[in-house]
Design a protein around this motif. Structure first.
Motif, short mmCIF file in Angstrom:
data_model
loop_
_atom_site.label_atom_id
_atom_site.label_comp_id
_atom_site.label_asym_id
_atom_site.label_seq_id
_atom_site.Cartn_x
_atom_site.Cartn_y
_atom_site.Cartn_z
N MET A 1 0.84 -1.18 0.00
CA MET A 1 0.00 0.00 0.00
C MET A 1 0.89 1.24 0.00
SD MET A 1 -2.67 1.26 2.87
CE MET A 1 -4.31 0.94 2.38
N THR A 2 0.57 2.19 -0.85
CA THR A 2 1.32 3.43 -0.96
C THR A 2 0.79 4.45 0.05
OG1 THR A 2 1.58 3.02 -3.32
CG2 THR A 2 1.98 5.25 -2.57
N ASP A 3 1.67 5.28 0.57
CA ASP A 3 1.23 6.34 1.48
C ASP A 3 0.48 7.40 0.69
OD1 ASP A 3 2.35 5.18 3.72
OD2 ASP A 3 4.28 6.18 3.43
N TRP A 4 -0.55 7.94 1.31
CA TRP A 4 -1.30 9.04 0.73
C TRP A 4 -1.85 9.87 1.88
CZ3 TRP A 4 -6.47 8.59 2.11
CH2 TRP A 4 -6.88 7.33 2.50
N GLN A 5 -2.33 11.04 1.57
CA GLN A 5 -2.74 11.96 2.62
C GLN A 5 -4.05 12.64 2.24
OE1 GLN A 5 0.19 14.97 3.42
NE2 GLN A 5 -0.37 14.98 5.57
N TRP A 6 -4.91 12.80 3.24
CA TRP A 6 -6.14 13.56 3.05
C TRP A 6 -5.81 15.04 2.95
CZ3 TRP A 6 -10.01 10.87 1.51
CH2 TRP A 6 -10.24 9.59 1.98
N GLN A 7 -6.58 15.78 2.18
CA GLN A 7 -6.37 17.22 2.03
C GLN A 7 -6.76 17.99 3.30
OE1 GLN A 7 -10.35 18.27 -0.46
NE2 GLN A 7 -8.68 17.50 -1.65
N ALA A 76 -10.78 5.81 -12.33
CA ALA A 76 -11.02 4.59 -11.55
C ALA A 76 -11.45 3.50 -12.52
CB ALA A 76 -12.11 4.82 -10.51
N PHE A 77 -11.06 2.26 -12.23
CA PHE A 77 -11.34 1.14 -13.12
C PHE A 77 -12.06 0.03 -12.38
CE2 PHE A 77 -7.54 3.36 -14.53
CZ PHE A 77 -7.88 3.67 -15.84
N ALA A 78 -12.74 -0.83 -13.14
CA ALA A 78 -13.43 -1.97 -12.53
C ALA A 78 -12.46 -2.74 -11.65
CB ALA A 78 -14.02 -2.87 -13.61
N GLY A 79 -12.93 -3.09 -10.46
CA GLY A 79 -12.11 -3.83 -9.52
C GLY A 79 -11.34 -2.96 -8.54
N ASP A 80 -11.23 -1.66 -8.82
CA ASP A 80 -10.52 -0.77 -7.90
C ASP A 80 -11.22 -0.71 -6.55
OD1 ASP A 80 -8.44 -0.02 -9.56
OD2 ASP A 80 -9.28 1.94 -10.08
N GLU A 81 -10.41 -0.63 -5.51
CA GLU A 81 -10.90 -0.39 -4.15
C GLU A 81 -10.53 1.04 -3.81
OE1 GLU A 81 -12.75 -2.58 -2.59
OE2 GLU A 81 -12.39 -4.20 -4.03
N LEU A 82 -11.53 1.85 -3.48
CA LEU A 82 -11.34 3.28 -3.26
C LEU A 82 -11.83 3.69 -1.89
CD1 LEU A 82 -12.83 4.47 -6.68
CD2 LEU A 82 -10.47 3.81 -6.20
N VAL A 83 -11.40 4.87 -1.46
CA VAL A 83 -11.94 5.48 -0.24
C VAL A 83 -12.32 6.92 -0.58
CG1 VAL A 83 -11.52 6.10 2.16
CG2 VAL A 83 -10.42 4.06 1.20
N ARG A 105 -7.39 6.24 -4.26
CA ARG A 105 -7.13 4.82 -4.50
C ARG A 105 -5.92 4.45 -3.65
NH1 ARG A 105 -7.20 4.10 -10.26
NH2 ARG A 105 -5.23 5.20 -10.21
N PRO A 106 -6.13 3.84 -2.48
CA PRO A 106 -5.01 3.55 -1.57
C PRO A 106 -3.91 2.70 -2.18
CG PRO A 106 -7.08 3.33 -0.41
CD PRO A 106 -7.42 3.49 -1.88
N ARG A 107 -4.25 1.81 -3.11
CA ARG A 107 -3.25 0.91 -3.71
C ARG A 107 -2.05 1.67 -4.27
NH1 ARG A 107 -3.05 -0.05 -9.00
NH2 ARG A 107 -5.24 0.49 -9.32
N ASP A 108 -2.31 2.81 -4.92
CA ASP A 108 -1.20 3.58 -5.49
C ASP A 108 -1.11 5.00 -4.94
OD1 ASP A 108 -3.33 4.81 -6.77
OD2 ASP A 108 -2.74 4.21 -8.79
N GLY A 109 -1.99 5.32 -3.98
CA GLY A 109 -1.94 6.63 -3.35
C GLY A 109 -2.47 7.77 -4.19
N ARG A 110 -3.12 7.46 -5.29
CA ARG A 110 -3.61 8.51 -6.20
C ARG A 110 -4.91 9.12 -5.69
NH1 ARG A 110 -1.93 8.48 -11.69
NH2 ARG A 110 -2.91 10.53 -11.64
N THR A 111 -5.00 10.44 -5.76
CA THR A 111 -6.27 11.13 -5.58
C THR A 111 -6.93 11.16 -6.95
OG1 THR A 111 -5.60 12.46 -3.68
CG2 THR A 111 -7.36 13.34 -5.05
N LEU A 112 -8.12 10.58 -7.05
CA LEU A 112 -8.81 10.48 -8.33
C LEU A 112 -9.70 11.69 -8.61
CD1 LEU A 112 -9.81 6.71 -8.27
CD2 LEU A 112 -7.64 7.77 -8.93
N ILE A 113 -10.36 12.18 -7.57
CA ILE A 113 -11.14 13.41 -7.73
C ILE A 113 -10.98 14.27 -6.49
CG2 ILE A 113 -12.91 12.33 -9.21
CD1 ILE A 113 -14.86 12.71 -6.77
#
Length: 147
Positions: A1-7, A76-83, A105-113
């Motif tokens: 899991m990649t690190d990511w941060q809430w705004q 986001a793609f089919a199968g993605d787990e998002l928060v 998307r926690p898997r890669d730490g990307r903010t999608l929107i």
């Protein structure tokens, strides 16, 4: 899991699994589904702070969206787990409120929107703007992360 941060700190969150039915012709989650997720988390959030639909019905008042803006950062793609995280970020105590969203998307730490919606209190009988009654105002004040 990649690190990511809430705004912003302390978001109200909702886990999302992107289903195949959510994907459009381009192979990624359809824009409409993002709005559905945002609506769903908004209802969950206000319910969690006590501003239930039953209370709004009893008071004859509700918060209606008057503007939504979404910045799409990645797909986001089919199968993605998002928060999806949300915050009430502004409440004027009388009529207006504002809400922010961040989909990660926690898997890669990307903010999608990153998104924002503005709301106005309406009378549910007339659908016209109306001052927020005190019970609703108290709950919104407590839930708000005023900036």
């Amino acid at each position: 899991m990649t690190d990511w941060q809430w705004q912003m700190p302390d978001p109200f969150t909702m886990d999302i699994h992107v289903s195949a039915e959510s994907v459009d012709r381009l192979g990624h989650a359809n824009n409409v589904i993002y709005l559905q997720w945002m609506e769903e988390i908004s209802w969950q959030h206000i319910d969690s702070v006590g501003l239930t639909w039953t209370l709004q019905e009893d008071l004859g008042k509700a918060m209606a969206i008057v503007h939504t803006e979404i910045d799409y950062k990645a797909a986001a793609f089919a199968g993605d787990e998002l928060v999806l995280g949300t915050w009430l970020v502004e409440f004027d105590g009388r009529l207006h409120s504002r809400r922010r969203f961040q989909l990660v998307r926690p898997r890669d730490g990307r903010t999608l929107i990153e998104a924002e919606s503005r709301h106005v209190c309406i009378d549910t009988a007339t659908h016209r703007p109306s001052r927020i009654p005190e019970p609703m105002a108290d709950l919104l004040k407590r839930a708000s992360h005023d900036q």
